[in-house]
Motif scaffolding. Structure first.
Motif, PDB file in Angstrom:
ATOM      1  N   GLY A 284       0.782  -1.212   0.000  1.00 18.16           N
ATOM      2  CA  GLY A 284       0.000   0.000   0.000  1.00 18.16           C
ATOM      3  C   GLY A 284       0.817   1.267   0.000  1.00 18.16           C
ATOM      4  O   GLY A 284       0.368   2.314   0.447  1.00 18.16           O
ATOM      5  N   ARG A 285       2.035   1.221  -0.508  1.00 17.58           N
ATOM      6  CA  ARG A 285       2.874   2.406  -0.544  1.00 17.58           C
ATOM      7  C   ARG A 285       3.257   2.711  -1.978  1.00 17.58           C
ATOM      8  O   ARG A 285       3.195   1.852  -2.850  1.00 17.58           O
ATOM      9  N   ARG A 286       3.664   3.943  -2.197  1.00 17.08           N
ATOM     10  CA  ARG A 286       4.009   4.373  -3.544  1.00 17.08           C
ATOM     11  C   ARG A 286       5.315   3.709  -3.986  1.00 17.08           C
ATOM     12  O   ARG A 286       6.262   3.594  -3.229  1.00 17.08           O
ATOM     13  N   LEU A 287       5.348   3.274  -5.244  1.00 14.47           N
ATOM     14  CA  LEU A 287       6.553   2.684  -5.792  1.00 14.47           C
ATOM     15  C   LEU A 287       7.644   3.728  -5.941  1.00 14.47           C
ATOM     16  O   LEU A 287       7.369   4.917  -6.092  1.00 14.47           O
ATOM     17  N   ARG A 288       8.871   3.272  -5.915  1.00 14.05           N
ATOM     18  CA  ARG A 288       9.971   4.166  -6.223  1.00 14.05           C
ATOM     19  C   ARG A 288       9.853   4.575  -7.678  1.00 14.05           C
ATOM     20  O   ARG A 288       9.763   3.740  -8.573  1.00 14.05           O
ATOM     21  N   ASP A 289       9.826   5.866  -7.913  1.00 16.41           N
ATOM     22  CA  ASP A 289       9.653   6.371  -9.269  1.00 16.41           C
ATOM     23  C   ASP A 289      10.994   6.460  -9.972  1.00 16.41           C
ATOM     24  O   ASP A 289      11.948   7.036  -9.442  1.00 16.41           O
ATOM     25  N   HIS A 290      11.060   5.902 -11.150  1.00 20.37           N
ATOM     26  CA  HIS A 290      12.281   5.985 -11.951  1.00 20.37           C
ATOM     27  C   HIS A 290      11.904   5.919 -13.421  1.00 20.37           C
ATOM     28  O   HIS A 290      11.197   5.001 -13.849  1.00 20.37           O
ATOM     29  N   ILE A 291      12.337   6.900 -14.184  1.00 23.86           N
ATOM     30  CA  ILE A 291      12.105   6.949 -15.629  1.00 23.86           C
ATOM     31  C   ILE A 291      13.396   6.536 -16.329  1.00 23.86           C
ATOM     32  O   ILE A 291      14.461   7.099 -16.078  1.00 23.86           O
ATOM     33  N   THR A 292      13.296   5.547 -17.193  1.00 25.42           N
ATOM     34  CA  THR A 292      14.491   5.044 -17.865  1.00 25.42           C
ATOM     35  C   THR A 292      14.685   5.606 -19.258  1.00 25.42           C
ATOM     36  O   THR A 292      15.797   5.550 -19.795  1.00 25.42           O
ATOM     37  N   GLY A 293      13.621   6.136 -19.885  1.00 26.06           N
ATOM     38  CA  GLY A 293      13.778   6.651 -21.235  1.00 26.06           C
ATOM     39  C   GLY A 293      12.725   7.678 -21.590  1.00 26.06           C
ATOM     40  O   GLY A 293      11.571   7.571 -21.142  1.00 26.06           O
ATOM     41  N   VAL A 294      13.116   8.684 -22.359  1.00 21.83           N
ATOM     42  CA  VAL A 294      12.179   9.659 -22.909  1.00 21.83           C
ATOM     43  C   VAL A 294      12.510   9.846 -24.384  1.00 21.83           C
ATOM     44  O   VAL A 294      13.654   9.652 -24.808  1.00 21.83           O
ATOM     45  N   ARG A 295      11.504  10.228 -25.146  1.00 19.89           N
ATOM     46  CA  ARG A 295      11.731  10.494 -26.567  1.00 19.89           C
ATOM     47  C   ARG A 295      10.715  11.520 -27.045  1.00 19.89           C
ATOM     48  O   ARG A 295       9.512  11.352 -26.838  1.00 19.89           O
ATOM     49  N   VAL A 296      11.209  12.582 -27.687  1.00 21.49           N
ATOM     50  CA  VAL A 296      10.360  13.612 -28.262  1.00 21.49           C
ATOM     51  C   VAL A 296      10.215  13.321 -29.751  1.00 21.49           C
ATOM     52  O   VAL A 296      11.188  12.991 -30.435  1.00 21.49           O
ATOM     53  N   SER A 297       9.003  13.446 -30.253  1.00 21.88           N
ATOM     54  CA  SER A 297       8.739  13.123 -31.646  1.00 21.88           C
ATOM     55  C   SER A 297       9.528  14.037 -32.576  1.00 21.88           C
ATOM     56  O   SER A 297       9.529  15.257 -32.425  1.00 21.88           O
ATOM     57  N   SER A 298      10.162  13.443 -33.564  1.00 17.77           N
ATOM     58  CA  SER A 298      10.904  14.224 -34.558  1.00 17.77           C
ATOM     59  C   SER A 298      10.018  14.657 -35.715  1.00 17.77           C
ATOM     60  O   SER A 298      10.427  15.486 -36.523  1.00 17.77           O
ATOM     61  N   SER A 299       8.793  14.120 -35.785  1.00 16.86           N
ATOM     62  CA  SER A 299       7.915  14.467 -36.897  1.00 16.86           C
ATOM     63  C   SER A 299       6.946  15.592 -36.569  1.00 16.86           C
ATOM     64  O   SER A 299       6.484  16.295 -37.471  1.00 16.86           O
ATOM     65  N   ASN A 300       6.606  15.773 -35.274  1.00 21.45           N
ATOM     66  CA  ASN A 300       5.690  16.860 -34.923  1.00 21.45           C
ATOM     67  C   ASN A 300       6.222  17.760 -33.814  1.00 21.45           C
ATOM     68  O   ASN A 300       5.713  18.856 -33.626  1.00 21.45           O
ATOM     69  N   GLY A 301       7.211  17.327 -33.059  1.00 20.81           N
ATOM     70  CA  GLY A 301       7.860  18.179 -32.072  1.00 20.81           C
ATOM     71  C   GLY A 301       7.120  18.366 -30.767  1.00 20.81           C
ATOM     72  O   GLY A 301       7.657  19.006 -29.853  1.00 20.81           O
ATOM     73  N   HIS A 302       5.912  17.798 -30.623  1.00 26.57           N
ATOM     74  CA  HIS A 302       5.173  18.040 -29.380  1.00 26.57           C
ATOM     75  C   HIS A 302       4.825  16.762 -28.614  1.00 26.57           C
ATOM     76  O   HIS A 302       4.533  16.820 -27.418  1.00 26.57           O
ATOM     77  N   GLU A 303       4.848  15.612 -29.268  1.00 31.35           N
ATOM     78  CA  GLU A 303       4.534  14.369 -28.559  1.00 31.35           C
ATOM     79  C   GLU A 303       5.775  13.847 -27.837  1.00 31.35           C
ATOM     80  O   GLU A 303       6.890  13.904 -28.369  1.00 31.35           O
TER      81      GLU A 303
END
Length: 557
Positions: A284-303
């Motif tokens: 019942g506790r929050r998981l340790r938050d960890h982001i391993t990857g991000v990617r910004v769209s090269s075709s529209n620039g906003h996604e």
């Protein structure tokens, strides 16, 4: 589909400006886009393996980094053996469909695992980052232009610059539209811009001021060539952070709906990307938050794609309106009001009907099965691990986000919740990247701890395919700039190339999608601290009954 068909009109290394192109060129480019989009939706199969498992040819350790050159002629790879390999297509080989061979082995001088590699635009320079806290610049002009056989390049002949600005492991780099400028992100919590035209001595403390400084580890960064003034960073935090570094003489922070803080000059955080709250099913506790990857769209620039450890892949948009700050405070109800209606874009026209469906009736994707051999019906998002235990590897449209606990990670910055959630892959043991595929970024791809990589349709969210890409774990998938060709790497010492199959795919695991997705959901446990990574890796690989002898170097992820 043979490369000769799509190579007739190779993609230029600069963005297309339709107003400066002839009608025939525009038609040819549209034809190429349609062909490439169609080809990527066909079943894929392994068409080549770069290197040998015994290390006699190619890398001798895990391959952590892949990068195509802008014209697609060269594939760069780097890994635990601290070398960079340059792979080029052998024009004399008329039998194999994609005959890439190693043309150069560059000794970088790094003393720890290479985590990222990229060719700097409009140059023969290569930038690498590694676990030894260093950023190194290599010059491979001779190799790029004349190497017809495999050439070995020593440190003295190739290394032209060593940057020691970071104080911890450097994880990722992104290039800009310049042969001299690029950004790097490290576990010291900083993002730095490097300008090779200016010189400084790192040991004398004359390093330029970092663009970003956090008090937690950062591990991933991305930007789009369409919006180079923005970049997204993430790491040991519940959020991805969008920074804007424009200097146009106006209060752009206020235009984003925030008030600039005192002393903020180089860049400013204008948005946070967060996910609905997720708690541990037993404790019942929050998981340790960890982001391993991000990617910004090269075709529209906003996604923006963000992949969370022990969770799934989420799709965001910088054009979406943020949550109202007052609604984030603790209240009697854990349910927030929906995200305000996002600005209408051309990509949204086909999804407006789905957006208007009430959350209790929400069901993404078409009613027919998303796979020819499996009926992968859609799953509703419940916010805990049990949501994926039914074996449905699909996406979920997120309409009514659950309140997210604010742990002090820039709480005054407006928060944006995701549009979609893509589940099925397992992201626990290593650092997974996430990526868009296709000329208009119409597909999403991610590696998994089970040795497979997963392919989803972005708009519908349907799981399009599961393919075996590694003997243990897939970490990196990079699509070719203009061919339907994927380079895949992970724990193995080899790089696998995938393309549309001319016959039944030998490496497709899509027919077993239900079982694979359900098993990944059960094993998608919280990420543990870095010092216990070897135990986690052994558990993950052991669960898949795959031998991992000799992979001690791969534990340094």
């Amino acid at each position: 589909m043979p490369p000769s068909i799509l190579a007739q009109h190779p993609r230029p290394p600069w963005p297309l400006l339709s107003s400066y192109l002839s009608p025939s060129t525009i038609v040819a480019e549209q034809f190429r886009h349609r062909n490439l989009s169609y080809a990527l939706k066909l079943p894929l199969d392994r068409v080549n393996v770069l290197g040998k498992d015994d290390g006699s040819y190619g890398h001798t350790g895990c391959v952590n980094a892949l990068s195509w050159s802008a014209d697609g002629q060269i594939l760069l790879s780097g890994g635990d053996d601290t070398t960079v390999r340059i792979w080029r297509m052998d024009q004399t080989d008329t039998i194999q469909e994609y005959p890439f061979v190693c043309r150069a082995v560059i000794s970088t001088g790094h003393r720890a695992n290479i985590f990222n590699v990229a060719q700097l635009p409009c140059s023969t320079r290569i930038a690498t980052v590694a676990g030894d806290k260093q950023v190194r610049i290599l010059d491979a002009e001779t190799v790029f232009t004349t190497a017809a056989v495999e050439t070995e390049c020593g440190v003295r002949s190739s290394s032209i610059r060593v940057l020691r600005c970071h104080s911890d492991r450097v994880k990722r780099l992104v290039t800009e539209d310049s042969p001299n400028l690029f950004l790097s992100v490290a576990e010291d919590g900083t993002v730095r811009q490097h300008d090779l035209r200016s010189h400084h001595v790192c040991r004398e403390g004359s390093c330029p001021t970092p663009l970003v400084k956090f008090n937690f580890e950062l591990s991933t960064i991305s930007l789009s060539p369409l919006t180079p003034y923005q970049f997204v960073v993430a790491g040991d935090s519940p959020y991805g952070y969008l920074f804007d570094r424009r200097h146009t003489g106006r209060a752009f922070m206020e235009e984003w709906g925030a008030v600039p803080g005192a002393g903020e000059g180089l860049t400013s955080c204008v948005r946070r990307f967060g996910r609905p709250a997720k708690t541990h099913r037993n404790q019942g506790r929050r998981l340790r938050d960890h982001i391993t990857g991000v990617r910004v769209s090269s075709s529209n620039g906003h996604e923006v794609l963000i992949t969370y450890s022990s969770d799934a892949v989420y799709l965001y948009s910088t054009k979406d309106d943020p949550e109202i700050q007052d609604s984030m405070s603790c209240g009697s109800s854990p349910i927030l009001t929906p995200n305000p209606k996002r600005r209408r874009t051309s990509e949204d026209r086909n999804t407006d009907i789905t957006d208007r469906i009430p959350s209790e009736e929400l069901n993404t994707g078409p009613s027919e099965p998303s796979l020819q051999s499996d009926d992968l019906s859609e799953t509703s998002f419940t916010g805990d691990d049990e949501a994926d235990d039914d074996g449905e590897g699909t996406a979920t449209l997120l309409d009514d986000p659950i309140a997210t606990d604010d742990e002090g990670f820039l709480p005054d910055v407006p928060l944006v919740f995701p549009r979609m959630r893509y589940s099925g892959a397992r992201n626990v043991a290593t650092t997974k990247d996430v990526n868009f595929l296709g000329p208009r970024d119409e597909c999403i791809v991610s590696g998994s701890d089970d040795g497979n990589f997963f392919l989803w349709d972005k708009e519908s969210g349907n799981l399009h395919g599961i393919y075996e890409g590694d003997g243990s774990i897939v970490n990196v998938i990079e699509g070719h700039p203009y061919l339907p060709l994927l380079a895949v790497s992970g724990i193995d010492t080899t790089v696998k190339l995938f393309a549309p199959a001319n016959s039944p795919s030998l490496f497709s695991r899509t027919s077993n999608a239900d079982r694979i997705v359900a098993r990944n959901a059960r094993l998608n446990h919280p990420r543990i601290v870095r010092s216990h990574f070897a135990t986690l890796l052994a558990e993950a690989i052991g669960a898949d009954q795959v031998s991992f002898s000799g992979l001690a170097g791969c534990t340094n992820q």
